[in-house]
Design an enzyme around this catalytic site. Sequence first.
Site, PDB file in Angstrom:
ATOM      1  N   LYS A 160      88.692  10.740  79.863  1.00 51.99           N
ATOM      2  CA  LYS A 160      89.887  11.529  79.551  1.00 51.99           C
ATOM      3  C   LYS A 160      89.571  12.556  78.462  1.00 51.99           C
ATOM      4  CE  LYS A 160      93.086   7.871  80.948  1.00 51.99           C
ATOM      5  NZ  LYS A 160      93.848   6.665  80.556  1.00 51.99           N
ATOM      6  N   GLN A 185      96.008   3.645  75.581  1.00 51.63           N
ATOM      7  CA  GLN A 185      95.345   3.032  76.731  1.00 51.63           C
ATOM      8  C   GLN A 185      95.809   1.587  76.877  1.00 51.63           C
ATOM      9  OE1 GLN A 185      93.463   4.674  78.911  1.00 51.63           O
ATOM     10  NE2 GLN A 185      93.022   2.888  80.154  1.00 51.63           N
ATOM     11  N   ASP A 223     101.807   9.817  79.723  1.00 46.72           N
ATOM     12  CA  ASP A 223     101.722   8.794  80.770  1.00 46.72           C
ATOM     13  C   ASP A 223     103.038   8.699  81.548  1.00 46.72           C
ATOM     14  OD1 ASP A 223      99.297   7.379  81.078  1.00 46.72           O
ATOM     15  OD2 ASP A 223      99.608   6.279  79.205  1.00 46.72           O
TER      16      ASP A 223
HETATM   17  N1  GUN Z   1      95.420   1.624  82.054  1.00 51.33           N
HETATM   18  C1  GUN Z   1      95.258   1.685  83.393  1.00 51.33           C
HETATM   19  N2  GUN Z   1      95.885   2.776  83.885  1.00 51.33           N
HETATM   20  C2  GUN Z   1      96.446   3.411  82.830  1.00 51.33           C
HETATM   21  C3  GUN Z   1      97.215   4.591  82.713  1.00 51.33           C
HETATM   22  O1  GUN Z   1      97.527   5.301  83.675  1.00 51.33           O
HETATM   23  N3  GUN Z   1      97.586   4.915  81.455  1.00 51.33           N
HETATM   24  C4  GUN Z   1      97.272   4.156  80.383  1.00 51.33           C
HETATM   25  N4  GUN Z   1      97.711   4.532  79.193  1.00 51.33           N
HETATM   26  N5  GUN Z   1      96.565   3.045  80.455  1.00 51.33           N
HETATM   27  C5  GUN Z   1      96.149   2.679  81.688  1.00 51.33           C
END
Ligand code: GUN
Length: 304
Positions: free
Chosen positions: A55, A99, A122
């Site tokens: 990311k 995350q 998100d």
């Molecule tokens: N963990 C697995 N998928 C995601 C996501 O789309 N966003 C976040 N913040 N954590 C994750």
Amino acid sequence: MSKATIIDGKAVAARVTDSVAEATQAFVSETGITPCLAVVIVGEDPASAVYVRNKGRMAEKVGFRSLRQTLPADTPETDLIALIQEWNADPSINAILVQLPLPDHIDDSKIIELIAPEKDVDGFHPVNVGRLGAGRFGNALIPCTPAGCVLLAKSALGDDLTGLNVVIVGRSNIVGKPAAQLFLKEHCTVTIAHSRTKDLAAVIGGADIIVAAVGRPKMIEGSWLKQGATVIDVGINRIPAPEKGEGKTRLVGDVDFDAASDIAGAITPVPGGVGPMTIAMLMANTLTATRRQHGLADIAIAPK
Ligand code: GUN
């Protein structure tokens, strides 16, 4: 048997990120502001660490500032709360991502609800969930993975999905439920199936589009599909692969890919399907959030 078209998620994602990079360059030259995405990860889960690194890399590639904070697994909840509050209050930070999963001693919902909704890229904050549910797309931030699923379906079927039967397998807050809202917006007839669904094979047999998001390797059999269906496989499951050598593993989706590709019209591979789209849509959300914070209208970022 005809073989399905493989939907190239990397290529579709690259079109999104190219479009974000171009729009970011225009935004920066217009405003002098560089969008900033801040990501926090708590603990050392290796898969999460890879996602977070990717990311950050992509954020820099499209022209954002990227801030990454890695906290030890035993970080007190109060420290994470303080960090989120600091980022909420900092106008130079436009987008915040925590995350998941978080360690057990930290309450995920409490943390998500602390993120300023306008920075919640998100789309997990209840304000954004509610806006999506109410069809207020003009100020909602939309969860990245389901938004990516819609774009992948359109890449196979064209822009107009009106009237198609979509079966989503899985009812998570991150994928299944928001995906249902997004396909409804596209005028699809949407069914959410899950582990308690009776005769899943029959339900899937009526689908023009299947979104598989259950997290169970190869659970959806090829023979269940309607001829020519479009399969979007969100699953990322690591299974033993003794054929590659002792102790080796490989990634598979929730759909039995080999069997499904004899019947489907189009199918996403795992890896290389939905995965790259999640990060691409996160970049799109970061630019959208930044533009809104500076009073600018939304622009079309997704490719045709
Ligand atoms: N963990 C697995 N998928 C995601 C996501 O789309 N966003 C976040 N913040 N954590 C994750």
